[in-house]
Motif scaffolding. Structure first.
Motif, PDB file in Angstrom:
ATOM      1  N   SER A 197     -34.167  -8.988 -53.408  1.00  0.00           N
ATOM      2  CA  SER A 197     -34.411 -10.133 -52.525  1.00  0.00           C
ATOM      3  C   SER A 197     -35.877 -10.554 -52.477  1.00  0.00           C
TER       4      SER A 197
ATOM      5  N   GLN B  94     -36.119  -3.320 -49.965  1.00  0.00           N
ATOM      6  CA  GLN B  94     -36.454  -4.692 -50.373  1.00  0.00           C
ATOM      7  C   GLN B  94     -37.910  -4.746 -50.836  1.00  0.00           C
TER       8      GLN B  94
ATOM      9  N   HIS C  22     -26.695  -9.672 -52.403  1.00  0.00           N
ATOM     10  CA  HIS C  22     -26.001 -10.956 -52.525  1.00  0.00           C
ATOM     11  C   HIS C  22     -25.766 -11.299 -53.993  1.00  0.00           C
TER      12      HIS C  22
ATOM     13  N   PRO D 198     -22.901 -12.048 -44.579  1.00  0.00           N
ATOM     14  CA  PRO D 198     -23.992 -12.930 -44.160  1.00  0.00           C
ATOM     15  C   PRO D 198     -25.138 -12.150 -43.528  1.00  0.00           C
ATOM     16  N   SER D 199     -26.290 -12.800 -43.411  1.00  0.00           N
ATOM     17  CA  SER D 199     -27.438 -12.183 -42.739  1.00  0.00           C
ATOM     18  C   SER D 199     -27.059 -11.801 -41.316  1.00  0.00           C
ATOM     19  N   GLY D 200     -27.521 -10.614 -40.897  1.00  0.00           N
ATOM     20  CA  GLY D 200     -27.235 -10.154 -39.544  1.00  0.00           C
ATOM     21  C   GLY D 200     -25.870  -9.533 -39.360  1.00  0.00           C
ATOM     22  N   SER D 201     -25.187  -9.247 -40.464  1.00  0.00           N
ATOM     23  CA  SER D 201     -23.821  -8.710 -40.347  1.00  0.00           C
ATOM     24  C   SER D 201     -23.791  -7.197 -40.186  1.00  0.00           C
TER      25      SER D 201
ATOM     26  N   SER E  39     -27.624  -3.778 -43.758  1.00  0.00           N
ATOM     27  CA  SER E  39     -28.793  -2.899 -43.896  1.00  0.00           C
ATOM     28  C   SER E  39     -28.792  -1.806 -42.846  1.00  0.00           C
TER      29      SER E  39
ATOM     30  N   GLU F   7     -30.822  -4.531 -50.559  1.00  0.00           N
ATOM     31  CA  GLU F   7     -31.184  -5.826 -51.133  1.00  0.00           C
ATOM     32  C   GLU F   7     -32.398  -5.687 -52.067  1.00  0.00           C
TER      33      GLU F   7
END
Length: 257
Positions: free
Chosen positions: A180, A99, A209, A49-52, A55, A177
């Motif tokens: 994205s 990105q 993703h 998930p985002s913030g995991s 990156s 990503e």
């Protein structure tokens, strides 16, 4: 340590190794003691998930972000012990595709591609130009060589960014990503190029993703949450029987779309 290996991986020293790596932003711990080992030629997809921390993990590998604790080794070299010149050499060996495409808008595609090899690898202009044209062929846009980034679609710009990384002849390619920022119809053309790259044997770490791409290309899926590696496994096992409840919930949500 979470060791990312396959049966065909080389038994030599890993090309990438992170040992208990911690990265903090103030009181927030983006990486909470992450350890991985990746051998030459492996294709690793990092998802979550985002913030995991996905990156942050790959940005620490080429020291775009300085880690606060633990150790990172690239090709046997401990990053924390390198001089500025040594770190520049490592960065030349670790290509990064972002990105956002990060192309120089005032330079043509060809000039964007030849700049690094001429400055860092000390290639002649003719040698750098030949190398750039070869890699533009590989990403299927040789006809765009004399255009400026603003004249290209987003998918074309990202393929230029991939070619630019390849022109540095890196040992490792990192993707943060890469699709994205693209419109849906442009995603496929970039993923197709990445699939072709994977078949060349270059070591790849891809934050994405795009689970179809992960299932097709990766030999290992790393799932992160809360700044930690929750599980890592081969794609077949990860997609059919994830080891963690968090992984199952993530897949249920993302594969719905």
């Amino acid at each position: 340590m979470t060791s990312i290996k396959t049966a065909t991986a080389s038994e030599s020293a890993p090309l990438i190794e992170m040992r208990d790596v911690v990265k903090r932003y103030g009181d927030f711990e983006a990486l909470g003691g992450v350890s991985i080992s990746v051998n030459s030629g492996q294709r690793v997809v990092v998802c979550g998930p985002s913030g995991s921390g996905k990156s942050t993990l790959i940005r620490c590998l080429n020291q775009l972000e300085k880690h606060d604790a633990g150790e990172i080794f690239i090709d046997g070299q401990r990053l924390s012990q390198l001089s500025a010149s040594g770190l520049r050499k490592i960065r030349a060996d670790v290509g990064m595709v972002f990105q956002q495409f990060n192309l120089f808008p005032h330079l043509t595609v060809l000039e964007n591609l030849t700049l690094g090899p001429m400055r860092t690898r000390k290639l002649s202009e003719d040698a750098a130009r030949k190398l750039a044209l070869d890699h533009l062929e590989k990403v299927h846009i040789p006809e765009q060589a004399n255009k400026y980034p603003r004249q290209l679609s987003g998918g074309q710009q990202q393929r230029v960014a991939i070619a630019r990384s390849l022109c540095m002849e890196p040992k490792i390619l990192l993707f943060d990503e890469p699709t994205s920022a693209l419109d849906p119809e442009m995603i496929v053309e970039v993923l197709d190029v990445m699939v072709e790259l994977a078949s060349t044997g270059i070591t790849m770490l891809v934050v994405t993703h795009e689970m179809g791409f992960a299932n097709q290309v990766a030999d290992t899926i790393v799932f992160m949450d809360g700044g930690k590696i929750v599980e890592s496994n081969d794609p077949e096992t990860f997609f059919s029987n994830p080891a963690s409840e968090r992984g199952r919930a993530f897949l249920k949500k993302i594969l719905r779309h």
